[in-house]
Write a protein that holds these residues in place. Sequence first.
Motif, PDB file in Angstrom:
ATOM      1  N   UNK A   1      11.781  62.716  88.230  1.00  0.00           N
ATOM      2  CA  UNK A   1      10.711  63.608  88.666  1.00  0.00           C
ATOM      3  C   UNK A   1       9.357  62.917  88.639  1.00  0.00           C
ATOM      4  N   UNK A   2       8.593  63.087  89.710  1.00  0.00           N
ATOM      5  CA  UNK A   2       7.226  62.568  89.745  1.00  0.00           C
ATOM      6  C   UNK A   2       6.310  63.451  88.913  1.00  0.00           C
ATOM      7  N   UNK A   3       5.783  62.901  87.824  1.00  0.00           N
ATOM      8  CA  UNK A   3       4.958  63.716  86.914  1.00  0.00           C
ATOM      9  C   UNK A   3       3.666  63.008  86.526  1.00  0.00           C
ATOM     10  N   UNK A   4       3.237  62.055  87.334  1.00  0.00           N
ATOM     11  CA  UNK A   4       2.033  61.300  87.004  1.00  0.00           C
ATOM     12  C   UNK A   4       0.762  62.061  87.301  1.00  0.00           C
ATOM     13  N   UNK A   5      -0.313  61.618  86.666  1.00  0.00           N
ATOM     14  CA  UNK A   5      -1.633  62.201  86.886  1.00  0.00           C
ATOM     15  C   UNK A   5      -2.680  61.196  86.423  1.00  0.00           C
ATOM     16  N   UNK A   6      -3.925  61.384  86.883  1.00  0.00           N
ATOM     17  CA  UNK A   6      -4.997  60.549  86.333  1.00  0.00           C
ATOM     18  C   UNK A   6      -5.581  61.161  85.065  1.00  0.00           C
ATOM     19  N   UNK A   7      -5.057  62.303  84.658  1.00  0.00           N
ATOM     20  CA  UNK A   7      -5.366  62.903  83.360  1.00  0.00           C
ATOM     21  C   UNK A   7      -4.146  62.734  82.470  1.00  0.00           C
ATOM     22  N   UNK A   8      -4.303  62.055  81.350  1.00  0.00           N
ATOM     23  CA  UNK A   8      -3.169  61.834  80.456  1.00  0.00           C
ATOM     24  C   UNK A   8      -2.598  63.155  79.966  1.00  0.00           C
ATOM     25  N   UNK A   9      -3.463  64.095  79.632  1.00  0.00           N
ATOM     26  CA  UNK A   9      -2.990  65.398  79.145  1.00  0.00           C
ATOM     27  C   UNK A   9      -2.168  66.116  80.214  1.00  0.00           C
ATOM     28  N   UNK A  10      -2.598  66.025  81.454  1.00  0.00           N
ATOM     29  CA  UNK A  10      -1.856  66.672  82.545  1.00  0.00           C
ATOM     30  C   UNK A  10      -0.516  65.991  82.780  1.00  0.00           C
ATOM     31  N   UNK A  11      -0.496  64.655  82.696  1.00  0.00           N
ATOM     32  CA  UNK A  11       0.767  63.928  82.843  1.00  0.00           C
ATOM     33  C   UNK A  11       1.746  64.301  81.730  1.00  0.00           C
TER      34      UNK A  11
END
Length: 295
Positions: A80-90
């Motif tokens: 699953x793609x779960x990346x973000x530029x916010x660590x908390x969101x990732x």
Amino acid sequence: MSRKGEMFAGLTVALVTPFRDGQIDESALRGLVDHHVEVGTNCVSPCGTTGESPTLSHEEHERVIAIVCEQAKGRIKVMAGTGSNSTAEAVRLTKKAADAGADGALLVAPYYNKPMQEGFYRHYATIAESVDIPLVVYNIPGRTAKNIEPDTICRLAEIPSIVAVKESTGSMDQASQILSGSNLTVLSGDDSLTLPLLAMGGSGVVSVAGNIVPKDILGMLEAWNKGDIAAAQKSHHKLFPLCRDMLSLATNPIPLKAAMQLLGRDTGEVRLPLTPLEDGQIANLRKTLSDYGLL
């Protein structure tokens, strides 16, 4: 050397997110999963670049992953793609994917905010501390504006749950450094570079073209694994014009969705700010598909 992410070796298809009248077409999405089970695709990856994750709401993002995991029912792996530029969101997205039953998570490098190398390391280390599923680093500086340097990736390899990297830098030197400096499984993020990467010790591909021709990509991988280099080269050269069009005609997944529409497999809808192909581009794409034998 035994590589720790070999559960993701082979063909992972970077799934499109099908839309109909602006909404996620859940029935079509389930059908895509079933199709890849039937043809023997090893893994599917929802909510990546090809899945138009930047324009999915948080609720839609979680829903797409949940649908894919539910439809997979253990018959096919889900990355699953779960990346973000916010660590908390990732962390939040990755926890949700783990709860939904994903076999692993594909985590794009934090984009736009351009972390330092230590920031990249701490981002992935924090996610690894928060979840129990295998993690795949997705390094695509052409989209994120900054490269995760090979030394940083090799350092991340020391974290047990970080098992693989989706290598989308286009640099064979970078891939070589990762392969020689770590025990990570290296997956090609560029269809046209899959065979060269296999020759260096790579283990497979996270593929855009696999949405259209999964059997042919599986055939190339199988030929390589059997040591039939000539057959693998023949497959590579047949696939190359199709792979080129998927990336050169317009931004991914615009050409892919147009191709799927021409083949009767998708509505072709993309979300703004992505826009459909122009008539001349469609004519070029139609010729490529026809030359390949798909039309």
